[in-house]
Scaffold this motif. Structure first.
Motif, short mmCIF file in Angstrom:
data_model
loop_
_atom_site.label_atom_id
_atom_site.label_comp_id
_atom_site.label_asym_id
_atom_site.label_seq_id
_atom_site.Cartn_x
_atom_site.Cartn_y
_atom_site.Cartn_z
N ARG A 113 -8.82 -2.74 14.18
CA ARG A 113 -7.57 -3.34 13.71
C ARG A 113 -7.23 -2.87 12.30
O ARG A 113 -6.05 -2.71 11.96
CB ARG A 113 -7.69 -4.88 13.74
CG ARG A 113 -7.66 -5.46 15.14
CD ARG A 113 -7.53 -6.97 15.09
NE ARG A 113 -6.27 -7.37 14.49
CZ ARG A 113 -6.04 -8.56 13.95
NH1 ARG A 113 -7.01 -9.45 13.91
NH2 ARG A 113 -4.87 -8.86 13.44
N LEU A 116 -5.61 0.52 12.71
CA LEU A 116 -4.23 0.37 13.20
C LEU A 116 -3.32 -0.12 12.08
O LEU A 116 -2.15 0.31 11.95
CB LEU A 116 -4.18 -0.60 14.38
CG LEU A 116 -4.78 -0.10 15.70
CD1 LEU A 116 -4.81 -1.24 16.72
CD2 LEU A 116 -3.96 1.07 16.23
N HIS A 117 -3.83 -1.03 11.26
CA HIS A 117 -3.05 -1.54 10.13
C HIS A 117 -2.72 -0.42 9.14
O HIS A 117 -1.57 -0.33 8.66
CB HIS A 117 -3.85 -2.65 9.44
CG HIS A 117 -3.19 -3.22 8.22
ND1 HIS A 117 -2.01 -3.93 8.28
CD2 HIS A 117 -3.54 -3.16 6.90
CE1 HIS A 117 -1.67 -4.30 7.05
NE2 HIS A 117 -2.58 -3.84 6.20
N ARG A 119 -2.45 2.77 9.79
CA ARG A 119 -1.45 3.66 10.40
C ARG A 119 -0.07 3.04 10.37
O ARG A 119 0.94 3.73 10.16
CB ARG A 119 -1.87 3.97 11.84
CG ARG A 119 -3.10 4.88 11.92
CD ARG A 119 -3.53 5.09 13.35
NE ARG A 119 -4.65 6.02 13.43
CZ ARG A 119 -5.33 6.28 14.54
NH1 ARG A 119 -5.00 5.66 15.68
NH2 ARG A 119 -6.34 7.14 14.53
N ALA A 120 -0.01 1.71 10.56
CA ALA A 120 1.29 1.04 10.49
C ALA A 120 1.86 1.10 9.08
O ALA A 120 3.07 1.30 8.89
CB ALA A 120 1.13 -0.41 10.94
N ALA A 123 3.22 4.62 8.53
CA ALA A 123 4.49 4.83 9.23
C ALA A 123 5.63 4.11 8.53
O ALA A 123 6.74 4.64 8.41
CB ALA A 123 4.36 4.35 10.68
N ALA A 124 5.35 2.89 8.05
CA ALA A 124 6.41 2.13 7.38
C ALA A 124 6.80 2.75 6.05
O ALA A 124 7.94 2.61 5.59
CB ALA A 124 5.94 0.68 7.18
#
Length: 318
Positions: A113, A116-117, A119-120, A123-124
């Motif tokens: 997690r 994934l955080h 990578r988010a 992207a943001a």
């Protein structure tokens, strides 16, 4: 790597929502004396003698951990279960074993997690990322996986059972000291986690090795013996309602004689219960030599013990 945030998290912040505990656990039962505790334990199926009831009461009244030591099958683990039910608290259990470490006992970070955080965030931010802010956001309660010791500090009030501490190694004992001293643990990336209400800690040991004095000094101590004959009959009849008094007395008497023999593993109360249930399942109304020979595997778990006892069945059941 940035320094750990100077933050103390208490049980109230992550109690019901994250752990899913019923509201009833907010209203735990209080007891006024060892006798009242014995009554409360009896109501949930644990028959405590005066020594056990006094030790349990003092652990509750003084807020001290209770270190229970004794042969296997004397009711140490069952005492912790009974205390949790009698006092209306959730039970959190840590089963010790050789090689147990902080990741299994205290916490782990949820690395998938966290990835994934990250990578988010990338992207943001269209490829631009505040490294320090991103790193700090990774080490929050959102990504913290609570194992039994941490969960006990987060769950207030509760009973924490550290079962068979003698199976763990010296390093793990040392690891427990801060928790027993302060009802708190320190997570390097996160900070201190302190219990809003200290858990009732019950440690058990079968004495396969000596536990260090540093751990024992922080606890109240009680040695549990096997129950006497009358109490064992009462336990059998309480746990197996359809067991007749005569057969319960025969089983308890035979088990007490087995304990006096030089066996590799003398039977505990659990084996008494297994033996009585086996006899009932086979429709045997009494414990005679033939019934005992057919069901000894319910009470003895080593071939050497079986051979030794089969040679003395008549004396055992005399």
């Amino acid at each position: 790597m940035t320094s750990a945030p100077d933050t103390t998290w208490t049980a109230a912040r992550i109690f019901h929502a994250d752990l899913g505990l019923p509201e009833a656990y907010d209203r735990h039962v209080t007891v006024e004396s060892p006798e009242k505790l014995a009554e409360a334990l009896e109501a949930v199926g644990y028959l405590a003698d005066d020594g056990v009831a006094t030790a349990g009461f003092l652990a509750v009244a003084l807020g001290r951990p209770l270190f229970c030591e004794g042969e296997p099958g004397t009711g140490k683990t069952s005492l912790a279960l009974g205390l949790a039910e009698a006092l209306g608290m959730p039970l959190i259990r840590l089963q010790c074993h050789e090689g147990i470490d902080a990741a299994q006992a205290l916490y782990e970070w949820d690395f998938p997690r966290q990835l994934l955080h990250l990578r988010a965030l990338e992207a943001a931010g269209d490829g631009g990322l505040d490294v320090e802010a991103a790193e700090q956001s990774l080490y929050t309660e959102r990504f913290l996986l609570s194992r039994p010791l941490l969960k006990a500090l987060q769950t207030a009030p509760c009973v924490l059972l550290v079962d068979e501490i003698d199976r763990a190694d010296d390093e793990f004992e040392a690891f427990l000291l801060q928790l027993l001293d302060e009802n708190a643990v320190t997570i390097p990336e996160f900070g201190e986690v302190r219990a809003e209400h200290p858990p009732l800690v019950v440690l058990t040991s079968n004495r396969t090795r000596e536990v260090h004095d540093a751990l024992k000094r922080r606890c109240l101590y009680h040695w549990l013996e096997h129950p006497d004959l009358g109490r064992e009959v009462e336990i059998l009849r309480r746990k197996i309602p359809n067991l007749g008094e005569a057969l319960a007395a025969q089983v308890a008497t035979a088990v007490h004689r087995l304990r006096s023999m030089e066996l590799l593993k003398p039977p505990g109360v659990a084996e008494s219960l297994d033996w009585a249930q086996a006899l009932l399942a086979l429709g045997m109304p009494e414990l005679d030599a033939a019934a005992a020979a057919r069901t000894l595997g319910s009470v003895l778990k080593y071939s050497e013990d079986l051979d030794r006892v089969r040679a003395k069945l008549d004396k055992l059941l005399a």
